[in-house]
Design a protein around this motif. Sequence first.
Motif, PDB file in Angstrom:
ATOM      1  N   LEU A 126      -7.477   1.584  -5.084  1.00  0.00           N
ATOM      2  CA  LEU A 126      -7.354   0.209  -5.571  1.00  0.00           C
ATOM      3  C   LEU A 126      -8.580  -0.575  -5.134  1.00  0.00           C
ATOM      4  CD1 LEU A 126      -5.253  -1.629  -7.028  1.00  0.00           C
ATOM      5  CD2 LEU A 126      -4.335  -2.178  -4.762  1.00  0.00           C
ATOM      6  N   LEU A 133      -8.972   2.040   0.250  1.00  0.00           N
ATOM      7  CA  LEU A 133      -8.835   0.814  -0.540  1.00  0.00           C
ATOM      8  C   LEU A 133     -10.169   0.087  -0.461  1.00  0.00           C
ATOM      9  CD1 LEU A 133      -5.902  -1.705  -0.483  1.00  0.00           C
ATOM     10  CD2 LEU A 133      -8.210  -2.514   0.028  1.00  0.00           C
ATOM     11  N   VAL A 172       0.839  -1.199   0.000  1.00  0.00           N
ATOM     12  CA  VAL A 172       0.000   0.000   0.000  1.00  0.00           C
ATOM     13  C   VAL A 172       0.877   1.253   0.000  1.00  0.00           C
ATOM     14  CG1 VAL A 172      -1.495   1.357   1.522  1.00  0.00           C
ATOM     15  CG2 VAL A 172      -2.101  -1.002   0.990  1.00  0.00           C
ATOM     16  N   ALA A 218      -4.235  -3.175   5.194  1.00  0.00           N
ATOM     17  CA  ALA A 218      -4.458  -1.787   4.787  1.00  0.00           C
ATOM     18  C   ALA A 218      -4.625  -0.890   6.011  1.00  0.00           C
ATOM     19  CB  ALA A 218      -5.690  -1.699   3.888  1.00  0.00           C
ATOM     20  N   PRO A 227     -11.591   5.031  -4.065  1.00  0.00           N
ATOM     21  CA  PRO A 227     -10.470   4.194  -3.639  1.00  0.00           C
ATOM     22  C   PRO A 227      -9.320   4.248  -4.645  1.00  0.00           C
ATOM     23  CG  PRO A 227     -12.165   2.832  -4.618  1.00  0.00           C
ATOM     24  CD  PRO A 227     -12.727   4.219  -4.561  1.00  0.00           C
TER      25      PRO A 227
END
Length: 521
Positions: A117, A70, A59, A87, A115
Amino acid sequence: MDISARPDAIDLEQPFAAIPDLIKHWAKHRPDHRALIQGERSLSFAQLDAHMNRVAAAVQRDGMKPGDVLAICALNSIEYATVFLGALRAGVAVAPLAPSASAESLLTMLADASPHLLFIDEHAAQHLAPVAARLPCPALRLDQTANGLSAWLCDTAPQPVAIQPDWAFNIIYSSGTTGEPKGIVQSHAMRWAHVRRSAGYGYGENAVTLISTPLYSNTTLVAFLPTVALGSTVVLMSKFEAGEYLRLAQQHGVTHTMLVPVQYQRIMSRDDFDQYDLSRFRYKMCTSAPFNAALKADVLARWPGGLIDTYGMTEGGGTCILAAHEYPDKLHTVGKPAERHDIRVIDDEGNELSKGAIGEIVGHSPAMMTGYLNKPEKTAEAEWFDPSGKRFIRTGDVGRFDDEGFLTLLDRKKDMIISGGFNLYPSDLEAILREHPAIADVAVVGVASARWGETPVAFVVRTAGATESSEALLDWFNGRVGKTQRLARLELTDELPRSAIGKVLKRELRDRYLEMHGILD
């Protein structure tokens, strides 16, 4: 063993502790103890901690900073859990999304959460395939090794992050059944409050929690997170099935669980229920939907261990707790406010009502949402302040306190039926219908009526083998109630539409009825 008495105990009286730090604590003091089990696979606390470090480092390598988001859209899995927790270690908030939501609704949630990802499994990948080109961020697979999670992970150590209590922990989206989904922002402080509260329910050295509801739900997280935070074991089911649930409970000597009422109903109705050894259970939890008194009584009679019915909202605010095994005469209630929770009842003008009066339930507690993401006006609508300026969250539920301080829920405020000027509470009508031996499940909704404004209609699922007609059941019910409570129609159905955590989707029933029959005379 009481966790506070263990030599490796954490200090539950400290003002704040971050869950990723607590997992690191158990990786040091209980490295070989199993933290996560799924099928034949498992991770010890040392392995879980190492996986979280790899996620946190990846991350950070990708430029994500504390406060960034995320997203995960997948069924329950060990990979899901490690990405979520990893995360958090980097200070990144997680938006867990429901794979059962429509692809267009998921796009709306992703656009709102922004987000960096998105992690998906095969199930979600197929679901999102028609809109894949419109995803606002890269998507990586949790369940493939070639160019998915394993290739993305980082082998270097992450930079330490001092997680702050007010940072966003997760963004949980409302079901969206009554409009556009709202992102509910919950803080690390709120999750710490849940851990502290859960410590009183027997989580200890040998606790094992069976998780069968989805990880994107707050219902699940209030059981999953305290379990790993307090050094215990989680057994994950990717999908609930009553027989498999009982098999796993026996195999792993499960001590704790969180289930929604419809799951209890399916488990208790199995002919082979009494053949399973469930003697290790300490506590069974329930939340998210009305838990009828007869079903609670059946669970108490045949399933070892205590039964805790919890009433609250994902938004936080007040929580009521009923220790059903301690108050068998209060099974029709949701119990009393939890410690340090302030719950009140107000009228339509926002005035506080006295004990016994019916009104909207509002609550204040140490565990409250920060607000709805990007929706300050919706946040303001959800708040109520007492004359001193104390902030409460409006539940939208209608209820009343009895003389002993136990709260009885009546209905969602929006589900109350106003028929010919009379207020009708569907829960009252549903309770009478459930007394008929041919009725296994029921929901009453208000539908538009030219004569009465609204009028009640029941949707009924019959018990196995029952042959009573809708007309016979309607006559039976209407013969037992006053004129203003009588049903206009009774519709037979194979099942009631429910959300993934068991809430009956009454809006779908209203829409179905209007589409089939139109407005009643």
